[in-house]
Structure formats: C-alpha cells, structure tokens
Design an enzyme around this catalytic site. Sequence first.
Site, mmCIF file in Angstrom:
data_model
loop_
_atom_site.group_PDB
_atom_site.id
_atom_site.type_symbol
_atom_site.label_atom_id
_atom_site.label_comp_id
_atom_site.label_asym_id
_atom_site.label_seq_id
_atom_site.Cartn_x
_atom_site.Cartn_y
_atom_site.Cartn_z
ATOM 1 C CE LYS A 100 -4.103 -0.002 1.842
ATOM 2 N NZ LYS A 100 -5.301 0.061 2.668
ATOM 3 C CG ASP A 198 -12.820 2.810 6.402
ATOM 4 O OD1 ASP A 198 -13.944 3.130 5.962
ATOM 5 O OD2 ASP A 198 -11.788 2.810 5.705
HETATM 6 N N1 LIG Z 1 -3.879 -7.349 1.759
HETATM 7 C C1 LIG Z 1 -4.525 -7.303 0.595
HETATM 8 N N2 LIG Z 1 -4.556 -8.386 -0.193
HETATM 9 C C2 LIG Z 1 -5.204 -8.354 -1.383
HETATM 10 N N3 LIG Z 1 -5.849 -7.266 -1.840
HETATM 11 C C3 LIG Z 1 -5.854 -6.152 -1.098
HETATM 12 C C4 LIG Z 1 -5.191 -6.116 0.157
HETATM 13 N N4 LIG Z 1 -5.367 -4.878 0.674
HETATM 14 C C5 LIG Z 1 -6.106 -4.197 -0.192
HETATM 15 N N5 LIG Z 1 -6.401 -4.939 -1.272
HETATM 16 C C6 LIG Z 1 -7.191 -4.533 -2.442
HETATM 17 O O1 LIG Z 1 -6.677 -3.315 -2.913
HETATM 18 C C7 LIG Z 1 -7.732 -2.455 -3.309
HETATM 19 C C8 LIG Z 1 -7.593 -1.115 -2.601
HETATM 20 O O2 LIG Z 1 -7.729 -1.370 -1.224
HETATM 21 P P1 LIG Z 1 -7.891 -0.234 -0.142
HETATM 22 O O3 LIG Z 1 -8.101 -0.872 1.146
HETATM 23 O O4 LIG Z 1 -6.768 0.714 -0.251
HETATM 24 O O5 LIG Z 1 -9.151 0.565 -0.653
HETATM 25 P P2 LIG Z 1 -10.691 0.349 -0.453
HETATM 26 O O6 LIG Z 1 -10.954 -0.658 0.600
HETATM 27 O O7 LIG Z 1 -11.266 0.077 -1.809
HETATM 28 O O8 LIG Z 1 -11.132 1.777 0.023
HETATM 29 P P3 LIG Z 1 -10.816 2.497 1.413
HETATM 30 O O9 LIG Z 1 -9.411 2.907 1.424
HETATM 31 O O10 LIG Z 1 -11.729 3.642 1.387
HETATM 32 O O11 LIG Z 1 -11.089 1.531 2.501
HETATM 33 C C9 LIG Z 1 -9.025 -3.163 -3.010
HETATM 34 O O12 LIG Z 1 -9.484 -3.746 -4.194
HETATM 35 C C10 LIG Z 1 -8.633 -4.223 -2.040
HETATM 36 O O13 LIG Z 1 -9.447 -5.360 -2.192
#
Ligand SMILES: Nc1ncnc2c1ncn2[C@@H]1O[C@H](COP(=O)(O)OP(=O)(O)OP(=O)(O)O)[C@@H](O)[C@H]1O
Length: 635
Positions: A100, A198
Amino acid sequence: MIIMMNCFPCFTSQKSRNPPCTTNDTNENVEHDEFRPPVAATTKRIEERETEQTPLKTFNFRELATATKNFRQECLLGEGGFGRVYKGTLQSTGQLVAVKQLDKHGLHGNKEFQAEVLSLAKLEHPNLVKLIGYCADGDQRLLVFEYVSGGSLQDHLYEQKPGQKPMNWITRMKIAFGAAQGLDYLHDKVNPPVIYRDLKASNILLDAEFYPKLCDFGMHNLEPGTCDSLFLSSRVMDTYGYSAPEYTRGDDLTVKSDVYSFGVVLLELITGRRAIDTTKPNDEQNLVAWAQPIFREPKRYPDMADPLMRKNFSERGLNQAVAITSMCLQEEPTARPLISDVMVALSFLSMSTEDGIPTTVPILSFRDKSMSIALSRHGSCSVTPFCLSRKDEDKKSSSSSDSEDEEEEKEGKEEKEEEESMRSKKKQEQEETATDSDDGSDSNSVKGQEEEHSQLEKARESCSSSSDSGSGRRSIDETNATAQSLKIKYSYSSEEEDNEKLSSKSSSTSNEESTFSRYDSDRDHDDSSRNTSMRINSLAHDDNEEDEEENHETRSYTDHDDSPRNTSMRINSLAHDDDEEDEEENHETRLEHIHSSKSEDQSVYSDDDAGEASGESSLHRIEAEEEEHISSDHD
Ligand SMILES: Nc1ncnc2c1ncn2[C@@H]1O[C@H](COP(=O)(O)OP(=O)(O)OP(=O)(O)O)[C@@H](O)[C@H]1O
C-alpha cells in the site's frame, strides 16, 4: 507539517546512517532487519505481546519497486482512500504481498509514522490482514501486508465473475462470524480498544476458502491531516451508508459505531444489496432505510434474503440473523449489542448442521441481556432435534457444481418438511407436557443444565481464544466444533423438554459467578450486585380461557434501587392459536415485562412492534420476578 527526518535517521533515506535500523544497500533483497523502534517512539497503546509477535520488517523503496515490477499497472489491485495498493512478490522469500503506497499529501512525519506502524503491527489476529513490514524512504511511505487472494466481500456479493457461484447462506454467516471475531479482537482484546471506523464490505477480504480478514483497521491515525478536504470527502463518500448516525450528528465515534457498520455489512450479506445503491428506486437506495420498516414485520424477513440464495436457508436462522442485524442498527449506540455477543450469536448461526446441530442460538450465552431478549423472540434457546439435520451447506460455494446446488435445494425442501412435521409433533408434546408437568426429573435436569452451561462457557472461550493474538489461524469450523459439541446437548426429543431443563436450572441458580450473572454486563449496564437468573418455560397453551389467563398473567414490577437483589427472569414460550386477540394480549404482556426490566437495553426492545411474532407458532413472554435480596441469607 513538521517533517522530523533527522530525529530518526533510519527513515531519512535509502542510504541511512543508522545501521541497526536500515537494510543493507549492497544486499538489499536479503536483509530485513527487525523493527527496533527508538525508545522515544515506542508507544504502549496496544497491549504488549512482544514474545508472540512476528518481527516487523523494514523495506527500502527499491525492494518494493522490484516486488511490484516497478509499481506497474498490471500489479495494481486498486486504489482506496489511503493510496494505491499493488500486488507484489518479495524477491527474498517469494512471499506474495499487498503493498500500500500511502498518498503523499498530508504526509506524516517519520516519528508519527513509525509510532503508528508499530501500533498497527501489534494488532495480530487470524481475522485481520497482517502487517508484514513498512518502508519509510525519503518521502515514500509504504505498508506491506500479507496478500489475501480471494478479493473483497464486496467483489463476491456484487461483482461476481462469470461462472462464479453466489455465496450460500452458511458461507455468508461464516464470513460474518469471522469478521465479528476480528472486530471483537479490536474492541475487547486489545487495550485500549481500537475503533475500526471504516468497516465495510470492501474492507473485508476473503481468502480462497472464504475465510474473512479485515483490512484498513487502525489506519485512522495514518490518515492525512483533517485540513485535506479532498481526502476527507473521498473517505466520507466511501463510508457513506456504513456510518453510524452519531457520526452524522458529529458525536464521538465509539466501538458501538463499529457495531452499526457491522450491522450494515450483515444486512448486505443477508440481502445481497449494496449499502448505497443509486441504481435503485429512491426509497431503496439506502439499504438501512429500506430495511428498517421490514425489521418490524418478521413475516417479510424471507423476502429480504438475497434472491441468489434461492431460499436455501433455515427460516429460523434467517430470522435470527435479521434480528441481530436490526439490533446492530439501533439508532442509539447504547442500544446496540456488544460485538462479543454478536460474535457468539453468529458462531451458532454459522455452524454446519450435518450432525443435526441446531442453527438456533441458546440465549443464555450472552453477556448482554438485550441480545438474549431479541433472539428469544426469534426462536432462540429452542432445540433442534437430530432429525432436523441439514447437510453442510458450506461446500466452498464457488466451486460447487450444479448437481450440488440441486441437492441443496432438495435438502432445503426436505428440511422444511421435516420442520413442519416437528412442529406438529412439538405441539402434541406441548399438550402432553402441560398435563404432565413437574415430572420429578429436576435433579437430572439441573445436572444436565450445568453441563450445558459449562459447554456454553467453552464455546465462548473458544471464540475468545481464537480472538487472541498470536494464535495461528483457527478455522471457523474449529471454533464451531466446541459449540457443536454443546449443541448435541440440545438434541432432546423436543424443544419443551429442553426448556424445562433450563427452567429448573435457573431456579437453582444463586451463584453470582453463574452463567446467568453475565447479564450483569460489566460495561454498558448497571453493575448492581444482583443475581439474575433466567428461566425459560415453554408452556402449552390451549384454547381454554382460564389457562390462557394464567399464562398471560402479568406482574408489574417497578425498578428498584441498586441494592443487592435477586432477579429471576422467566421466558415463557407459549404456543398459541390463531386467535389474533390472544396474540395481542401475549405481546402486551411480554412488552410490559420487558419494560419492567431495569436495563436500558431491555427497554429498547420494548418499543417496537408487538406484532412481530404474529406469524410464528410461538412467542415468548418474559416475566421478571424480583425479590429483595437479604444479605443475611447468604451468611
Ligand atoms: N492485503 C490485501 N490483499 C489483497 N488485496 C488487497 C489487500 N489490501 C487491499 N487490497 C485490495 O486493494 C484495493 C484497494 O484497497 P484499499 O483498502 O486501499 O481501498 P478500499 O478498501 O477500496 O477503500 P478504502 O481505502 O476507502 O477503505 C481493493 O481492491 C482491495 O481489495
């Protein structure tokens, strides 16, 4: 913003001058130093479990660039409120990770970042996405998480790939249960509690076996400053539909705000509808607003269920799941249940039923009265006999074949038929029980009941222990195993027999440490030293007016002061006929009794529909009996 680059040299650049904190540039892909925070930056915010903790790794930017093929578009998993997330493979170990890359606007200073990362790293639970390491290189801030391969709950509910099977009921309940365990860990197992803030379907990731893991927890403190209106507006948009009313009111968020968001997720699982869906007619766009009126009409619950499940679920299980959801979505935070109680309830609803294990929830297993009361109205504490067995629906739904689907459908029908036949059998037995009450089996009942309670305790412990950090992943099935074992105790020939037992047990209960005294919730309710016991009597009810009057007998009790006392509570499950008037009378009685309770939460449930149970074959009445407790009695 003050950037404190020089305070912590290990964060200043790739070429750090602080050997113990840096990776070695000449061997950057191999060496991952353990995170050794400077004393000043160490926070004690999270309960210390140093020995159990996996060391947090530090990465330099180049390592992560290599892992993600230079942050190539094809590796992009998505973009959220905190920044972009890339899939990567660590060259040193071959481990798949999600990297991230935090947005640079509103960048935190190294010290703050380091402290927050350390706090985050201490949150370890099988149902939380694990933080593996981080990178603070120049102005780059990256977090490295375990990669969760199955996509998010949102993907599975609403963005199914072609050929992908919809999730079945048990899978949905298991996901809810796992998410509740993760949340329970944050609320109950770390000190001070962590408010998620969240929780939403896109933040519940699923592995290949639909095992849920929460992500983005504890990130609040890594959010850019509040002056960043762009960031804030996008975050608010994303969480719209999940936010508790107090958030809109501008009140402080609490763990109960998370319980509200959890309720929205549960509602999504049940209905297959998005929290906010602008493609729907106006009155259906907000899921909670759409569901609220239906919560008051249990007859309509089956219509709420996701049509993709094709009615393959136990109606009672559905009713209870909706009841839990509706509790979580109470307007007043204090009226919402504890997540630990939600977790326990879901542990039962998520159980496989291949051994004839009932899908109902024994109401005595909760810390908080409100959950018991609400569920008692939806068939809780009842007994599902062995013959009501249902094959495990959890066949890794996505891979299940069409024939399995048909089989499920057939089993669903069979189950309904069996349930019907059990109902008539039950009625017959109720009549027999009514004429044959007090059969002298009290002592056995008490003993059996004690065993049940010790097993209920085990179920709770089982849920809790899997909530503890450091433990390896404990499968939901494993957790359920304990609960299943206790359910066997509920496999009596009839519901009433079991209720009889509960009744006799409660009358003998006086120990403050007893299961019953858990109703004296330690957090949200008054803590007066009293004993609460609950008796559950299932009383046959015929058309005889006199009997009816006796059953409906209402005792009004006023609240007493907090002096020690004994409270015994009876929940009478009364079979009833179709006479509407009688039904109303029953409801009124029950509501009065609920009102008579001291608990704030209890009164919450008293104000809604009296007619909820009208379509059911039984309803529950609560009689509270309070006696002044004479302390000398105990001397
Ligand atoms: N540990 C992980 N393994 C696999 N996919 C992930 C992981 N963390 C995040 N993702 C994927 O990356 C994308 C972005 O995730 P992120 O959590 O940043 O945003 P979000 O959940 O869509 O929004 P927000 O930040 O508002 O919670 C999403 O499609 C999420 O499913």
